[in-house]
Design a protein around this motif. Structure first.
Motif, PDB file in Angstrom:
ATOM      1  N   ASN A 169      10.544  50.882  45.559  1.00 47.70           N
ATOM      2  CA  ASN A 169      10.114  49.485  45.609  1.00 47.70           C
ATOM      3  C   ASN A 169       9.027  49.434  44.514  1.00 47.70           C
ATOM      4  OD1 ASN A 169      11.277  48.471  48.007  1.00 47.70           O
ATOM      5  ND2 ASN A 169       9.894  49.936  49.173  1.00 47.70           N
ATOM      6  N   PHE A 170       8.998  48.149  43.945  1.00 46.51           N
ATOM      7  CA  PHE A 170       7.943  47.846  42.832  1.00 46.51           C
ATOM      8  C   PHE A 170       6.463  47.784  43.566  1.00 46.51           C
ATOM      9  CE2 PHE A 170      11.260  45.358  40.619  1.00 46.51           C
ATOM     10  CZ  PHE A 170      11.476  46.297  39.647  1.00 46.51           C
ATOM     11  N   ASN A 171       5.508  47.922  42.741  1.00 44.61           N
ATOM     12  CA  ASN A 171       4.108  48.002  43.253  1.00 44.61           C
ATOM     13  C   ASN A 171       3.772  48.730  44.402  1.00 44.61           C
ATOM     14  OD1 ASN A 171       3.513  45.612  41.335  1.00 44.61           O
ATOM     15  ND2 ASN A 171       4.801  44.443  42.415  1.00 44.61           N
ATOM     16  N   THR A 172       4.339  50.106  44.407  1.00 45.14           N
ATOM     17  CA  THR A 172       4.097  50.929  45.574  1.00 45.14           C
ATOM     18  C   THR A 172       3.799  52.407  44.603  1.00 45.14           C
ATOM     19  OG1 THR A 172       5.731  49.840  46.759  1.00 45.14           O
ATOM     20  CG2 THR A 172       5.197  52.232  47.234  1.00 45.14           C
ATOM     21  N   ASN A 173       2.967  52.955  45.166  1.00 49.98           N
ATOM     22  CA  ASN A 173       2.565  54.303  44.513  1.00 49.98           C
ATOM     23  C   ASN A 173       3.402  55.380  45.136  1.00 49.98           C
ATOM     24  OD1 ASN A 173       0.485  53.473  42.977  1.00 49.98           O
ATOM     25  ND2 ASN A 173      -0.875  53.452  44.655  1.00 49.98           N
ATOM     26  N   TYR A 174       4.106  56.377  44.202  1.00 51.06           N
ATOM     27  CA  TYR A 174       4.874  57.253  44.641  1.00 51.06           C
ATOM     28  C   TYR A 174       4.407  58.521  43.843  1.00 51.06           C
ATOM     29  CZ  TYR A 174       8.315  53.816  46.231  1.00 51.06           C
ATOM     30  OH  TYR A 174       8.632  52.794  46.890  1.00 51.06           O
ATOM     31  N   THR A 175       4.547  59.735  44.525  1.00 51.99           N
ATOM     32  CA  THR A 175       4.381  61.062  43.772  1.00 51.99           C
ATOM     33  C   THR A 175       5.455  61.644  43.375  1.00 51.99           C
ATOM     34  OG1 THR A 175       2.339  61.427  45.180  1.00 51.99           O
ATOM     35  CG2 THR A 175       3.188  63.264  43.775  1.00 51.99           C
ATOM     36  N   TYR A 176       5.708  61.681  41.913  1.00 52.38           N
ATOM     37  CA  TYR A 176       6.861  62.309  41.404  1.00 52.38           C
ATOM     38  C   TYR A 176       6.581  63.925  40.562  1.00 52.38           C
ATOM     39  CZ  TYR A 176      10.059  58.291  41.943  1.00 52.38           C
ATOM     40  OH  TYR A 176      10.851  57.412  42.368  1.00 52.38           O
ATOM     41  N   SER A 177       7.489  64.888  40.561  1.00 47.77           N
ATOM     42  CA  SER A 177       7.327  66.051  39.987  1.00 47.77           C
ATOM     43  C   SER A 177       8.012  65.766  38.591  1.00 47.77           C
ATOM     44  CB  SER A 177       8.113  67.059  40.740  1.00 47.77           C
ATOM     45  OG  SER A 177       8.005  67.307  42.053  1.00 47.77           O
ATOM     46  N   ILE A 178       7.255  66.197  37.537  1.00 42.49           N
ATOM     47  CA  ILE A 178       7.823  66.167  36.297  1.00 42.49           C
ATOM     48  C   ILE A 178       8.636  67.304  35.987  1.00 42.49           C
ATOM     49  CG2 ILE A 178       7.117  66.148  33.739  1.00 42.49           C
ATOM     50  CD1 ILE A 178       4.508  64.883  34.779  1.00 42.49           C
ATOM     51  N   VAL A 179       9.800  67.291  35.681  1.00 39.38           N
ATOM     52  CA  VAL A 179      10.730  68.402  35.255  1.00 39.38           C
ATOM     53  C   VAL A 179      11.314  68.328  33.658  1.00 39.38           C
ATOM     54  CG1 VAL A 179      12.988  69.484  36.004  1.00 39.38           C
ATOM     55  CG2 VAL A 179      11.604  68.230  37.761  1.00 39.38           C
ATOM     56  N   SER A 180      11.155  69.343  33.040  1.00 39.24           N
ATOM     57  CA  SER A 180      11.811  69.499  31.562  1.00 39.24           C
ATOM     58  C   SER A 180      13.160  69.063  31.692  1.00 39.24           C
ATOM     59  CB  SER A 180      11.489  70.951  31.211  1.00 39.24           C
ATOM     60  OG  SER A 180      12.116  71.757  31.801  1.00 39.24           O
ATOM     61  N   GLY A 181      13.744  68.248  30.655  1.00 43.51           N
ATOM     62  CA  GLY A 181      14.838  68.260  30.571  1.00 43.51           C
ATOM     63  C   GLY A 181      16.055  69.424  30.471  1.00 43.51           C
ATOM     64  N   THR A 182      15.538  70.679  29.994  1.00 41.83           N
ATOM     65  CA  THR A 182      16.351  71.591  29.984  1.00 41.83           C
ATOM     66  C   THR A 182      16.622  72.175  31.270  1.00 41.83           C
ATOM     67  OG1 THR A 182      14.204  73.018  29.618  1.00 41.83           O
ATOM     68  CG2 THR A 182      15.671  72.434  27.786  1.00 41.83           C
ATOM     69  N   THR A 183      15.552  71.970  32.392  1.00 43.75           N
ATOM     70  CA  THR A 183      15.936  72.306  33.680  1.00 43.75           C
ATOM     71  C   THR A 183      16.450  71.080  34.714  1.00 43.75           C
ATOM     72  OG1 THR A 183      13.793  73.697  33.827  1.00 43.75           O
ATOM     73  CG2 THR A 183      14.667  73.168  35.848  1.00 43.75           C
ATOM     74  N   ALA A 184      16.292  70.061  34.346  1.00 41.15           N
ATOM     75  CA  ALA A 184      16.785  68.959  35.163  1.00 41.15           C
ATOM     76  C   ALA A 184      18.336  68.557  34.634  1.00 41.15           C
ATOM     77  CB  ALA A 184      16.086  67.411  34.720  1.00 41.15           C
ATOM     78  N   TRP A 185      18.604  68.758  33.443  1.00 41.50           N
ATOM     79  CA  TRP A 185      19.895  68.289  33.126  1.00 41.50           C
ATOM     80  C   TRP A 185      21.032  69.272  32.741  1.00 41.50           C
ATOM     81  CZ3 TRP A 185      19.441  63.406  34.236  1.00 41.50           C
ATOM     82  CH2 TRP A 185      18.159  62.606  34.073  1.00 41.50           C
ATOM     83  N   THR A 186      22.252  69.218  32.692  1.00 45.76           N
ATOM     84  CA  THR A 186      23.051  70.183  31.936  1.00 45.76           C
ATOM     85  C   THR A 186      22.952  69.845  30.530  1.00 45.76           C
ATOM     86  OG1 THR A 186      24.947  68.568  31.998  1.00 45.76           O
ATOM     87  CG2 THR A 186      24.691  69.975  33.773  1.00 45.76           C
ATOM     88  N   ASN A 187      23.447  71.016  29.647  1.00 45.27           N
ATOM     89  CA  ASN A 187      23.071  70.814  28.422  1.00 45.27           C
ATOM     90  C   ASN A 187      23.746  69.589  27.844  1.00 45.27           C
ATOM     91  OD1 ASN A 187      21.561  73.061  28.196  1.00 45.27           O
ATOM     92  ND2 ASN A 187      23.355  74.540  27.579  1.00 45.27           N
ATOM     93  N   PRO A 188      25.023  69.271  28.072  1.00 46.39           N
ATOM     94  CA  PRO A 188      25.616  67.988  27.438  1.00 46.39           C
ATOM     95  C   PRO A 188      24.748  66.779  27.794  1.00 46.39           C
ATOM     96  CG  PRO A 188      27.317  69.196  28.044  1.00 46.39           C
ATOM     97  CD  PRO A 188      26.208  69.855  28.651  1.00 46.39           C
ATOM     98  N   VAL A 189      24.067  66.622  29.013  1.00 46.20           N
ATOM     99  CA  VAL A 189      23.595  65.476  29.543  1.00 46.20           C
ATOM    100  C   VAL A 189      22.151  65.610  28.559  1.00 46.20           C
ATOM    101  CG1 VAL A 189      22.566  64.289  31.292  1.00 46.20           C
ATOM    102  CG2 VAL A 189      24.621  65.184  31.425  1.00 46.20           C
ATOM    103  N   TYR A 190      21.580  66.676  28.617  1.00 52.93           N
ATOM    104  CA  TYR A 190      20.034  66.681  28.413  1.00 52.93           C
ATOM    105  C   TYR A 190      20.159  66.256  26.655  1.00 52.93           C
ATOM    106  CZ  TYR A 190      15.834  68.797  26.198  1.00 52.93           C
ATOM    107  OH  TYR A 190      14.793  68.819  25.540  1.00 52.93           O
ATOM    108  N   LEU A 191      21.146  66.766  26.032  1.00 53.75           N
ATOM    109  CA  LEU A 191      21.456  66.441  24.657  1.00 53.75           C
ATOM    110  C   LEU A 191      21.622  64.835  24.216  1.00 53.75           C
ATOM    111  CD1 LEU A 191      21.441  67.219  21.327  1.00 53.75           C
ATOM    112  CD2 LEU A 191      23.885  67.784  21.802  1.00 53.75           C
ATOM    113  N   GLY A 192      22.645  64.264  25.195  1.00 52.97           N
ATOM    114  CA  GLY A 192      23.125  62.917  25.106  1.00 52.97           C
ATOM    115  C   GLY A 192      21.962  62.036  25.465  1.00 52.97           C
ATOM    116  N   LEU A 193      21.082  62.378  26.347  1.00 49.81           N
ATOM    117  CA  LEU A 193      20.147  61.503  26.723  1.00 49.81           C
ATOM    118  C   LEU A 193      18.967  61.630  25.692  1.00 49.81           C
ATOM    119  CD1 LEU A 193      19.557  62.192  30.511  1.00 49.81           C
ATOM    120  CD2 LEU A 193      20.407  60.083  29.308  1.00 49.81           C
TER     121      LEU A 193
END
Length: 221
Positions: free
Chosen positions: A76-100
């Motif tokens: 939802n807009f205008n709502t506070n959320y807590t997110y984890s920051i995950v490095s791209g090398t951990t979050a994505w497979t290699n093709p996705v990370y490189l593509g993004l």
């Protein structure tokens, strides 16, 4: 070892660790679409039909823009959320990370492809394309992930679809990291690639970690 060199190695190890592991939590509040609208797109696998585009808001109180990084949850807009920051090398497979990383770097150099609701919807579709396409070739009009619309938005999709060769040839100068929340939509977090000296320090730090691990392995520690 001189004190200056020790400091460099310590800094390198810290930088390497920061790129290889989650960087902690962040407070996210998105307030709307950056370019107005939104324009709508329809996609399949996963199925979605509705507004698409870049979001604006704050991350830890600082001005922030981002794109959706998944289609299976909401927020939802205008709502506070807590997110984890995950490095791209951990979050994505290699093709996705490189593509993004290529895509966000290319967009930074070509901002006119994201200066209207229609173009922003096309850019969001391109982000989804990189994340969800499994054929190995990016094409908004074909493959396992397809995005369609009508009128000016379809024109923007067609125009952006003609840029994949340029996007794929882009040398990344930005990382595509990820903001993750188990219950709400995930988002892109764009961070700069380290300057050459810092990157060299990072590699030196990784090399030292490997050397220590090999020494321990040989000694049985």
């Amino acid at each position: 070892m001189e004190l200056k060199n020790i400091a460099k190695v310590v800094a390198a190890l810290g930088l390497a660790a920061s790129l290889a592991a989650p960087a902690g939590a962040a407070q996210l509040n998105l307030t709307g679409y950056t370019n107005g609208g939104p324009s709508s797109v329809s996609v399949a696998s996963p199925a979605y039909s509705g507004g698409a585009g870049q979001f604006s808001g704050t991350l830890d109180g600082n001005a922030f823009t981002t794109f959706c990084a998944e289609l299976t949850q909401s927020f939802n807009f205008n709502t506070n959320y807590t997110y984890s920051i995950v490095s791209g090398t951990t979050a994505w497979t290699n093709p996705v990370y490189l593509g993004l990383s290529r895509l966000v770097t290319w967009l930074a150099a070509n901002p006119t492809f994201n200066n209207s609701p229609d173009k922003s919807a096309a850019m969001q579709s391109a982000v989804w394309e990189v994340i969800y396409e499994t054929s190995g070739t990016y094409n908004l009009a074909g493959g396992t992930f397809v995005a369609t619309s009508s009128g000016a938005t379809q024109t923007a999709l067609n125009t952006l679809n003609g840029q994949w060769a340029n996007i794929n040839a882009t040398l990344p100068t930005l990382f595509a990291d990820k903001l993750v929340n188990a219950n709400h939509q995930d988002f892109l977090l764009t961070t700069p690639v380290p300057e050459p000296e810092a990157f060299a320090m990072m590699l030196a730090g990784l090399g030292l970690v490997g050397a220590i691990a090999r020494r321990r392995s040989r000694s049985g520690v």
